[in-house]
Design a protein around this motif. Structure first.
Motif, PDB file in Angstrom:
ATOM      1  N   ILE A 259       0.830  -1.194   0.000  1.00 28.26           N
ATOM      2  CA  ILE A 259       0.000   0.000   0.000  1.00 28.26           C
ATOM      3  C   ILE A 259       0.868   1.248   0.000  1.00 28.26           C
ATOM      4  O   ILE A 259       1.774   1.395   0.809  1.00 28.26           O
ATOM      5  CB  ILE A 259      -0.953   0.002   1.212  1.00 28.26           C
ATOM      6  N   HIS A 260       0.573   2.162  -0.927  1.00 27.39           N
ATOM      7  CA  HIS A 260       1.270   3.442  -1.054  1.00 27.39           C
ATOM      8  C   HIS A 260       2.769   3.280  -1.271  1.00 27.39           C
ATOM      9  O   HIS A 260       3.538   4.193  -0.993  1.00 27.39           O
ATOM     10  CB  HIS A 260       1.041   4.329   0.174  1.00 27.39           C
ATOM     11  N   ALA A 261       3.213   2.126  -1.765  1.00 29.15           N
ATOM     12  CA  ALA A 261       4.651   1.930  -1.951  1.00 29.15           C
ATOM     13  C   ALA A 261       5.105   2.309  -3.354  1.00 29.15           C
ATOM     14  O   ALA A 261       6.288   2.464  -3.596  1.00 29.15           O
ATOM     15  CB  ALA A 261       5.028   0.476  -1.661  1.00 29.15           C
ATOM     16  N   GLY A 262       4.161   2.468  -4.272  1.00 23.92           N
ATOM     17  CA  GLY A 262       4.540   2.826  -5.627  1.00 23.92           C
ATOM     18  C   GLY A 262       5.142   1.685  -6.418  1.00 23.92           C
ATOM     19  O   GLY A 262       5.403   1.807  -7.608  1.00 23.92           O
ATOM     20  N   VAL A 263       5.382   0.545  -5.778  1.00 28.46           N
ATOM     21  CA  VAL A 263       6.072  -0.555  -6.443  1.00 28.46           C
ATOM     22  C   VAL A 263       5.236  -1.096  -7.602  1.00 28.46           C
ATOM     23  O   VAL A 263       5.776  -1.507  -8.626  1.00 28.46           O
ATOM     24  CB  VAL A 263       6.410  -1.663  -5.426  1.00 28.46           C
ATOM     25  N   ALA A 264       3.922  -1.090  -7.436  1.00 31.56           N
ATOM     26  CA  ALA A 264       3.062  -1.622  -8.491  1.00 31.56           C
ATOM     27  C   ALA A 264       3.245  -0.867  -9.794  1.00 31.56           C
ATOM     28  O   ALA A 264       2.973  -1.397 -10.862  1.00 31.56           O
ATOM     29  CB  ALA A 264       1.598  -1.554  -8.049  1.00 31.56           C
ATOM     30  N   PHE A 265       3.710   0.357  -9.703  1.00 33.16           N
ATOM     31  CA  PHE A 265       3.818   1.173 -10.905  1.00 33.16           C
ATOM     32  C   PHE A 265       5.235   1.200 -11.468  1.00 33.16           C
ATOM     33  O   PHE A 265       5.452   1.641 -12.575  1.00 33.16           O
ATOM     34  CB  PHE A 265       3.360   2.595 -10.602  1.00 33.16           C
ATOM     35  N   THR A 266       6.207   0.780 -10.705  1.00 32.61           N
ATOM     36  CA  THR A 266       7.588   0.863 -11.173  1.00 32.61           C
ATOM     37  C   THR A 266       8.198  -0.501 -11.425  1.00 32.61           C
ATOM     38  O   THR A 266       9.114  -0.630 -12.214  1.00 32.61           O
ATOM     39  CB  THR A 266       8.463   1.627 -10.162  1.00 32.61           C
ATOM     40  N   SER A 267       7.733  -1.533 -10.765  1.00 28.19           N
ATOM     41  CA  SER A 267       8.256  -2.870 -11.017  1.00 28.19           C
ATOM     42  C   SER A 267       7.760  -3.353 -12.370  1.00 28.19           C
ATOM     43  O   SER A 267       6.594  -3.201 -12.705  1.00 28.19           O
ATOM     44  CB  SER A 267       7.806  -3.844  -9.929  1.00 28.19           C
ATOM     45  N   VAL A 268       8.667  -3.934 -13.141  1.00 26.71           N
ATOM     46  CA  VAL A 268       8.287  -4.412 -14.466  1.00 26.71           C
ATOM     47  C   VAL A 268       8.126  -5.923 -14.500  1.00 26.71           C
ATOM     48  O   VAL A 268       7.773  -6.488 -15.529  1.00 26.71           O
ATOM     49  CB  VAL A 268       9.336  -3.992 -15.515  1.00 26.71           C
ATOM     50  N   ALA A 269       8.403  -6.579 -13.392  1.00 25.71           N
ATOM     51  CA  ALA A 269       8.420  -8.041 -13.382  1.00 25.71           C
ATOM     52  C   ALA A 269       7.101  -8.657 -12.972  1.00 25.71           C
ATOM     53  O   ALA A 269       6.988  -9.884 -12.887  1.00 25.71           O
ATOM     54  CB  ALA A 269       9.532  -8.542 -12.469  1.00 25.71           C
ATOM     55  N   GLY A 270       6.080  -7.831 -12.710  1.00 28.25           N
ATOM     56  CA  GLY A 270       4.784  -8.382 -12.382  1.00 28.25           C
ATOM     57  C   GLY A 270       4.638  -8.763 -10.913  1.00 28.25           C
ATOM     58  O   GLY A 270       5.586  -8.684 -10.139  1.00 28.25           O
ATOM     59  N   PRO A 271       3.443  -9.205 -10.522  1.00 30.00           N
ATOM     60  CA  PRO A 271       3.126  -9.386  -9.107  1.00 30.00           C
ATOM     61  C   PRO A 271       3.420 -10.763  -8.534  1.00 30.00           C
ATOM     62  O   PRO A 271       3.209 -10.982  -7.353  1.00 30.00           O
ATOM     63  CB  PRO A 271       1.614  -9.131  -9.084  1.00 30.00           C
ATOM     64  N   GLU A 272       3.878 -11.698  -9.342  1.00 30.22           N
ATOM     65  CA  GLU A 272       4.119 -13.032  -8.810  1.00 30.22           C
ATOM     66  C   GLU A 272       5.194 -12.970  -7.735  1.00 30.22           C
ATOM     67  O   GLU A 272       6.239 -12.348  -7.918  1.00 30.22           O
ATOM     68  CB  GLU A 272       4.548 -13.967  -9.933  1.00 30.22           C
TER      69      GLU A 272
ATOM     70  N   LEU B 161      -2.180  -8.822  -6.301  1.00 28.37           N
ATOM     71  CA  LEU B 161      -2.583  -9.160  -7.660  1.00 28.37           C
ATOM     72  C   LEU B 161      -3.558  -8.154  -8.275  1.00 28.37           C
ATOM     73  O   LEU B 161      -3.385  -7.744  -9.419  1.00 28.37           O
ATOM     74  CB  LEU B 161      -3.212 -10.558  -7.695  1.00 28.37           C
ATOM     75  N   ASP B 162      -4.565  -7.758  -7.506  1.00 26.10           N
ATOM     76  CA  ASP B 162      -5.598  -6.889  -8.083  1.00 26.10           C
ATOM     77  C   ASP B 162      -5.005  -5.568  -8.565  1.00 26.10           C
ATOM     78  O   ASP B 162      -5.339  -5.074  -9.650  1.00 26.10           O
ATOM     79  CB  ASP B 162      -6.707  -6.626  -7.057  1.00 26.10           C
ATOM     80  N   THR B 163      -4.120  -4.983  -7.743  1.00 28.56           N
ATOM     81  CA  THR B 163      -3.503  -3.708  -8.125  1.00 28.56           C
ATOM     82  C   THR B 163      -2.664  -3.877  -9.380  1.00 28.56           C
ATOM     83  O   THR B 163      -2.774  -3.106 -10.339  1.00 28.56           O
ATOM     84  CB  THR B 163      -2.632  -3.163  -6.972  1.00 28.56           C
TER      85      THR B 163
ATOM     86  N   GLU C  84      -5.909   0.012 -16.582  1.00 31.49           N
ATOM     87  CA  GLU C  84      -7.279   0.313 -16.161  1.00 31.49           C
ATOM     88  C   GLU C  84      -7.310   1.351 -15.053  1.00 31.49           C
ATOM     89  O   GLU C  84      -8.333   1.556 -14.419  1.00 31.49           O
ATOM     90  CB  GLU C  84      -7.967  -0.969 -15.694  1.00 31.49           C
ATOM     91  N   GLY C  85      -6.196   1.993 -14.791  1.00 27.70           N
ATOM     92  CA  GLY C  85      -6.164   3.019 -13.758  1.00 27.70           C
ATOM     93  C   GLY C  85      -4.941   2.874 -12.889  1.00 27.70           C
ATOM     94  O   GLY C  85      -4.222   1.884 -12.943  1.00 27.70           O
ATOM     95  N   PHE C  86      -4.702   3.889 -12.058  1.00 22.97           N
ATOM     96  CA  PHE C  86      -3.490   3.938 -11.247  1.00 22.97           C
ATOM     97  C   PHE C  86      -3.815   4.145  -9.769  1.00 22.97           C
ATOM     98  O   PHE C  86      -3.081   4.780  -9.030  1.00 22.97           O
ATOM     99  CB  PHE C  86      -2.575   5.051 -11.752  1.00 22.97           C
ATOM    100  N   VAL C  87      -4.952   3.608  -9.343  1.00 25.80           N
ATOM    101  CA  VAL C  87      -5.333   3.696  -7.925  1.00 25.80           C
ATOM    102  C   VAL C  87      -5.050   2.343  -7.289  1.00 25.80           C
ATOM    103  O   VAL C  87      -5.566   1.315  -7.719  1.00 25.80           O
ATOM    104  CB  VAL C  87      -6.826   4.054  -7.755  1.00 25.80           C
ATOM    105  N   GLU C  88      -4.215   2.349  -6.267  1.00 24.77           N
ATOM    106  CA  GLU C  88      -3.855   1.101  -5.620  1.00 24.77           C
ATOM    107  C   GLU C  88      -5.042   0.519  -4.850  1.00 24.77           C
ATOM    108  O   GLU C  88      -5.690   1.205  -4.077  1.00 24.77           O
ATOM    109  CB  GLU C  88      -2.679   1.316  -4.666  1.00 24.77           C
ATOM    110  N   VAL C  89      -5.300  -0.749  -5.081  1.00 27.02           N
ATOM    111  CA  VAL C  89      -6.329  -1.453  -4.330  1.00 27.02           C
ATOM    112  C   VAL C  89      -5.821  -1.635  -2.909  1.00 27.02           C
ATOM    113  O   VAL C  89      -4.699  -2.057  -2.684  1.00 27.02           O
ATOM    114  CB  VAL C  89      -6.632  -2.816  -4.967  1.00 27.02           C
ATOM    115  N   GLN C  90      -6.639  -1.307  -1.944  1.00 28.19           N
ATOM    116  CA  GLN C  90      -6.185  -1.336  -0.559  1.00 28.19           C
ATOM    117  C   GLN C  90      -7.137  -2.164   0.306  1.00 28.19           C
ATOM    118  O   GLN C  90      -7.950  -1.620   1.050  1.00 28.19           O
ATOM    119  CB  GLN C  90      -6.073   0.093  -0.016  1.00 28.19           C
ATOM    120  N   PRO C  91      -7.051  -3.480   0.219  1.00 28.15           N
ATOM    121  CA  PRO C  91      -7.892  -4.294   1.097  1.00 28.15           C
ATOM    122  C   PRO C  91      -7.487  -4.080   2.543  1.00 28.15           C
ATOM    123  O   PRO C  91      -6.297  -4.015   2.857  1.00 28.15           O
ATOM    124  CB  PRO C  91      -7.592  -5.728   0.633  1.00 28.15           C
TER     125      PRO C  91
END
Length: 595
Positions: free
Chosen positions: A10-23, A48-50, A58-65
């Motif tokens: 959450i709020h780490a920005g990694v989802a937007f800068t990592s190129v290797a995917g969420p696995e 995964l969802d983010t 589909e957008g740049f809002v981090e999913v925050q369960p």
């Protein structure tokens, strides 16, 4: 049932800068080890969802369960054991989740693992009563027996590789007796059928990771890229690293070359994976053994029908004594390299513990450019001990090595991890304010020159998800797709029209990257001058807006190039591997958020 959990960044920005995917390969390995022993295991990756939204544009809002939502999903599996992998940015979320799980199921066993949990294991166990145990270092060979013991209600006394709570509430366990902190622990130190080279390749019997997340990614995006791990740990001693030998999380261990090639072959044939993001801290290092292993992997790939590509991490001094190795790697499909450059200044390199000089970096990058390999770098622009002369030199160095085209390289601030020499260093200088072993965050520090802090904070605030997404797209074009086309061209598989496309696109893209680099360099020097002379935030914000307006023309041209290059590279590469084109890790036909 065992549930392995990856908390959200959450709020780490990694989802937007990592190129290797969420696995999460570490959790995937643990799941495979458990399943090999017949233990039913589910992976719940809350990143995964983010990532899927970002990958599909589909957008740049981090999913925050929140912890309640995550606990609902976990408890729906009716687990007897829950393992949570913990990193620095996810520690608070992990603690909140464990508290929620224990509130609703007090008897449920909750185990933490990962480098963050390992580095702060004792204080975590002493202070956080909702944690029942902590796995130390790599738990692939210890977790199955531990889980069986916990589920069966056995006495855990004497079990090594974990901290746990005894029936009387006291703590038990620890590292293996007589072992160094970070050593790989085996329940059976001398398993049957041990190969002759097991001392060289300690991970010889590691199962291939469970690919649950990859199957989900493929289902939703059709991505033909995947993470791959060929080794663990690092033999070097960067002072800021949480997983180096010095930090005590893990030792440097290797997989056998043929086992690596077997997994690449399986993923290529089963999932149509064409590109692998190697997550090794160092795929190859300056040691002769590491260089020999890297060469053996590459030679085995060249001797096989495989025509896959890879991104690999290595140090600037990795090719000392083996000048031929870089070219061999490129021919074998290592079309992209990542080097942790971090800084150009000798002073900073020394306190970072890099043991590489800026001249070595220049030499290796020059060799990378000559063979056509793509380049991604790690660069720590801001840290508490940097100075204005350092920042100017670091800015100019990015321009010199042709890495100023990407704003990402100008904006990174040091995250200070527990148990690292760097954290002790700034604490001793009075710059660090880490009053707790694991709580409080990773930027609880001030700058030796206080005038730098407002600039670092302003850049961090202004570097928005759309800017991250543009940087990501720029990097994929320059470091991923254009080198992939060159590799295909040198392999003789492009027709004359496709070769002409590569040549024209590469030439024009480099011109445009050069224009961006000049704009970014001028902007950064302006920002440094502003900070040195009583920082004016309003003036800084104005320069950020002006920069975005000024570079729109170059970005729109690069966007058109990227779409054309990606379409050809994806089609030709898929055909070379005998399957239909699917998709890359993200939709590159989507519009960039240029504004």
């Amino acid at each position: 049932m065992t549930v392995l959990v990856v908390p959200p960044l959450i709020h780490a920005g990694v989802a937007f800068t990592s190129v290797a995917g969420p696995e999460h390969i570490g959790v995937a390995y643990l799941a495979a080890s458990l399943r090999r022993e017949g233990i039913r295991t589910v992976i719940l990756n809350f990143d995964l969802d983010t990532y899927l939204k970002v990958m599909k544009h589909e957008g740049f809002v981090e999913v925050q369960p929140d912890p309640v939502d995550m606990a609902d999903r976990i408890l729906a599996e009716d687990p007897a054991f829950v393992g949570i992998t913990v990193t620095g940015p996810t520690l608070t979320t992990s603690l909140e989740l464990s508290a929620e799980l224990k509130r609703r199921r007090p008897e449920l066993h909750v185990c933490f693992g990962g480098h963050q949990a390992t580095s702060a294991a004792l204080p975590l166990m002493l202070e956080e009563t909702t944690i029942d145990s902590i796995g130390l270092g790599d738990c692939d060979f210890t977790l199955p027996s531990f889980v069986r013991g916990v589920i069966a209600g056995e006495d855990l006394a004497g079990f090594e590789g974990f901290y746990y709570r005894n029936d009387d509430g006291s703590l038990g366990g620890g590292w293996k007796t007589g072992a160094r902190k970070g050593d790989l622990i085996r329940i059976e130190p001398n398993p049957a059928h041990k190969p002759a080279d097991s001392d060289k390749y300690a991970l010889w019997d590691l199962p291939h990771p469970a690919r649950d997340d990859l199957m989900t990614i493929r289902q939703h995006t059709g991505a033909n890229e995947a993470r791959l791990s060929t080794s663990r740990g690092c033999m070097d001693f960067c002072t800021f690293c949480a997983t180096s030998d010095r930090a005590g999380f893990r030792r440097h261990t290797l997989r056998p070359p043929q086992d690596v090639v077997d997994e690449i072959t399986l993923l290529n044939e089963r999932f149509g994976i064409d590109h692998f993001w190697l997550v090794d801290d160092n795929f190859v290092s300056r040691s002769e053994a590491s260089q020999v292993r890297a060469a053996e992997i590459c030679e085995a790939i060249l001797a096989s029908p495989l025509r896959t590509t890879m991104r690999a991490y290595f140090r600037a001094d990795a090719f000392d004594g083996r000048s031929d190795l870089l070219g061999l790697m490129f021919r074998a499909g290592v079309t992209m390299g990542l080097i942790g450059v971090e800084s150009a200044t000798p002073r900073r390199l020394k306190y970072f513990g890099k043991h590489c000089t800026s001249d070595q970096v220049r030499s290796t990058i020059r060799a990378i450019r000559e063979i056509g390999m793509g380049l991604q770098i790690g660069y720590i622009f801001f840290d508490p001990m940097t100075s204005f002369p350092d920042m100017r030199e670091d800015t100019n160095f990015l321009m010199e090595i042709d890495e100023a085209y990407n704003l990402f390289n100008f904006v990174q601030s040091m995250d200070v991890y527990p148990a690292t020499p760097y954290r002790r260093m700034i604490q001793n200088k009075g710059l660090g304010h880490f009053d707790h072993p694991y709580r409080g965050g990773f930027r609880l520090y001030e700058y030796d020159d206080p005038r730098i802090q407002p600039l670092a904070e302003a850049i961090d605030e202004e570097y928005s998800p759309p800017l991250m997404a543009i940087d990501r797209s720029l990097m994929r074009l320059r470091a991923f797709n254009l080198p992939r086309l060159r590799w295909l061209a040198e392999g003789g598989v492009l027709n004359s029209t496709e070769e002409d496309l590569w040549s024209r696109s590469n030439r024009l893209a480099e011109e445009l990257f050069g224009v961006l680099a000049k704009r970014h360099t001028e902007w950064m020097h302006n920002a440094i001058d502003n900070a040195e002379n009583d920082f004016d935030r309003a003036a800084f914000n104005h320069t950020v807006t002006a920069l975005q307006v000024a570079r729109r023309g170059e970005l729109r041209q690069l966007e058109r190039i990227a779409k054309e290059v990606d379409a050809v590279a994806t089609r030709v590469h898929a055909h070379l591997n005998g399957h239909k084109p699917t998709a890359n890790m993200e939709r590159e036909d989507a519009s960039w958020p240029i504004g």
